[in-house]
Design a protein around this motif. Sequence first.
Motif, PDB file in Angstrom:
ATOM      1  N   GLU A 176      38.721  35.740  27.505  1.00  0.00           N
ATOM      2  CA  GLU A 176      37.360  36.250  27.675  1.00  0.00           C
ATOM      3  C   GLU A 176      37.225  37.275  28.788  1.00  0.00           C
ATOM      4  O   GLU A 176      36.161  37.432  29.371  1.00  0.00           O
ATOM      5  CB  GLU A 176      36.380  35.097  27.904  1.00  0.00           C
ATOM      6  N   ARG A 177      38.294  37.978  29.061  1.00  0.00           N
ATOM      7  CA  ARG A 177      38.182  39.092  30.009  1.00  0.00           C
ATOM      8  C   ARG A 177      37.491  40.259  29.317  1.00  0.00           C
ATOM      9  O   ARG A 177      37.700  40.514  28.135  1.00  0.00           O
ATOM     10  CB  ARG A 177      39.568  39.511  30.503  1.00  0.00           C
ATOM     11  N   PRO A 226      43.240  36.377  35.449  1.00  0.00           N
ATOM     12  CA  PRO A 226      42.048  35.509  35.538  1.00  0.00           C
ATOM     13  C   PRO A 226      40.809  36.297  35.914  1.00  0.00           C
ATOM     14  O   PRO A 226      40.837  37.169  36.774  1.00  0.00           O
ATOM     15  CB  PRO A 226      42.430  34.516  36.646  1.00  0.00           C
ATOM     16  N   GLN A 227      39.730  35.988  35.241  1.00  0.00           N
ATOM     17  CA  GLN A 227      38.428  36.610  35.526  1.00  0.00           C
ATOM     18  C   GLN A 227      37.377  35.513  35.505  1.00  0.00           C
ATOM     19  O   GLN A 227      37.239  34.811  34.501  1.00  0.00           O
ATOM     20  CB  GLN A 227      38.090  37.678  34.484  1.00  0.00           C
ATOM     21  N   PRO A 228      36.660  35.316  36.609  1.00  0.00           N
ATOM     22  CA  PRO A 228      35.678  34.216  36.667  1.00  0.00           C
ATOM     23  C   PRO A 228      34.697  34.236  35.520  1.00  0.00           C
ATOM     24  O   PRO A 228      34.470  33.255  34.856  1.00  0.00           O
ATOM     25  CB  PRO A 228      34.980  34.446  38.015  1.00  0.00           C
ATOM     26  N   ARG A 229      34.105  35.384  35.259  1.00  0.00           N
ATOM     27  CA  ARG A 229      33.146  35.509  34.173  1.00  0.00           C
ATOM     28  C   ARG A 229      32.933  36.985  33.883  1.00  0.00           C
ATOM     29  O   ARG A 229      33.047  37.825  34.780  1.00  0.00           O
ATOM     30  CB  ARG A 229      31.811  34.852  34.538  1.00  0.00           C
ATOM     31  N   CYS A 237      43.603  41.323  26.053  1.00  0.00           N
ATOM     32  CA  CYS A 237      43.785  42.015  27.330  1.00  0.00           C
ATOM     33  C   CYS A 237      45.252  42.162  27.707  1.00  0.00           C
ATOM     34  O   CYS A 237      45.581  42.888  28.637  1.00  0.00           O
ATOM     35  CB  CYS A 237      43.044  41.266  28.443  1.00  0.00           C
ATOM     36  N   SER A 238      46.154  41.453  27.014  1.00  0.00           N
ATOM     37  CA  SER A 238      47.571  41.469  27.389  1.00  0.00           C
ATOM     38  C   SER A 238      48.425  41.068  26.188  1.00  0.00           C
ATOM     39  O   SER A 238      47.912  40.586  25.167  1.00  0.00           O
ATOM     40  CB  SER A 238      47.815  40.495  28.544  1.00  0.00           C
ATOM     41  N   THR A 260      29.873  43.516  26.160  1.00  0.00           N
ATOM     42  CA  THR A 260      29.666  43.192  24.748  1.00  0.00           C
ATOM     43  C   THR A 260      30.943  42.769  24.044  1.00  0.00           C
ATOM     44  O   THR A 260      30.886  42.247  22.930  1.00  0.00           O
ATOM     45  CB  THR A 260      29.080  44.404  24.012  1.00  0.00           C
ATOM     46  N   ASN A 261      32.096  42.988  24.652  1.00  0.00           N
ATOM     47  CA  ASN A 261      33.363  42.632  24.010  1.00  0.00           C
ATOM     48  C   ASN A 261      34.299  42.016  25.038  1.00  0.00           C
ATOM     49  O   ASN A 261      34.429  42.530  26.155  1.00  0.00           O
ATOM     50  CB  ASN A 261      34.021  43.871  23.387  1.00  0.00           C
ATOM     51  N   THR A 262      34.932  40.900  24.686  1.00  0.00           N
ATOM     52  CA  THR A 262      35.847  40.215  25.592  1.00  0.00           C
ATOM     53  C   THR A 262      37.122  39.838  24.864  1.00  0.00           C
ATOM     54  O   THR A 262      37.165  39.802  23.626  1.00  0.00           O
ATOM     55  CB  THR A 262      35.211  38.944  26.184  1.00  0.00           C
ATOM     56  N   CYS A 263      38.153  39.526  25.634  1.00  0.00           N
ATOM     57  CA  CYS A 263      39.426  39.069  25.075  1.00  0.00           C
ATOM     58  C   CYS A 263      39.193  37.782  24.299  1.00  0.00           C
ATOM     59  O   CYS A 263      38.504  36.876  24.755  1.00  0.00           O
ATOM     60  CB  CYS A 263      40.434  38.851  26.200  1.00  0.00           C
ATOM     61  N   GLN A 264      39.777  37.685  23.119  1.00  0.00           N
ATOM     62  CA  GLN A 264      39.577  36.512  22.276  1.00  0.00           C
ATOM     63  C   GLN A 264      40.169  35.244  22.873  1.00  0.00           C
ATOM     64  O   GLN A 264      39.806  34.145  22.459  1.00  0.00           O
ATOM     65  CB  GLN A 264      40.186  36.757  20.887  1.00  0.00           C
TER      66      GLN A 264
END
Length: 216
Positions: free
Chosen positions: A127-128, A111-114, A137-138, A120-124
Amino acid sequence: MGGGLDDDDGVENNKWPLWLRPLLKTTFFVQCKVHADSHKSECNMYCLDCMNGALCSLCLGSHRDHRAIQIRRSSYHDVIRVSEIQKYLDITGVQTYIINSARIVFLNERPQPRPGKGVTNTCQVCERSLLDSFSFCSLGCKIVGTSKNFRKRKMCTDTDGSDTEGSLNGISNGYLKSRIQSFSPSTPPPTVNYRTAKRRKGVPHRSPMGGLIIEY
């Protein structure tokens, strides 16, 4: 997991090894019930052939000819070495990390708050924040993110979100422009030259007694 690992899409299950979903749902680093008296009773192993839960190192005696992998921990999250898991699973698109000189991947999302500033790139899925060359991310997020149901939902969300965002941006931009115009005069104020703007002195008016001639 935020994306969910429920087996709600039977067709998708054929894409992954049968042991993967049970592995991601298994709780590791608990005391082995069979070898509770041993100092090596911590369950950090998993048999890909039996899929019967976490095992301790002493349990491996009955799994000698099986494919067993070791689960490790990083910041209270389960990880596995890339050198072990890539023998049995395609981990393309999953971000890897180097911990204790070994490259690892996380089993489930963290978990990541924000996302942080400048990301510029996050887990689909969760959103990490990620490096630009990765999509998940996993391992758990890859399962969810590559499913047909998730892609359909994401497409619908992106479509609806783009229309809404566009309309909101239009309103916001229009409001901003109107606010700018309201604070900007239509024509520049005239320049006042205070030297020429001063009234000239008129003909001096003499006092009523000034023109009286007194004769002696």
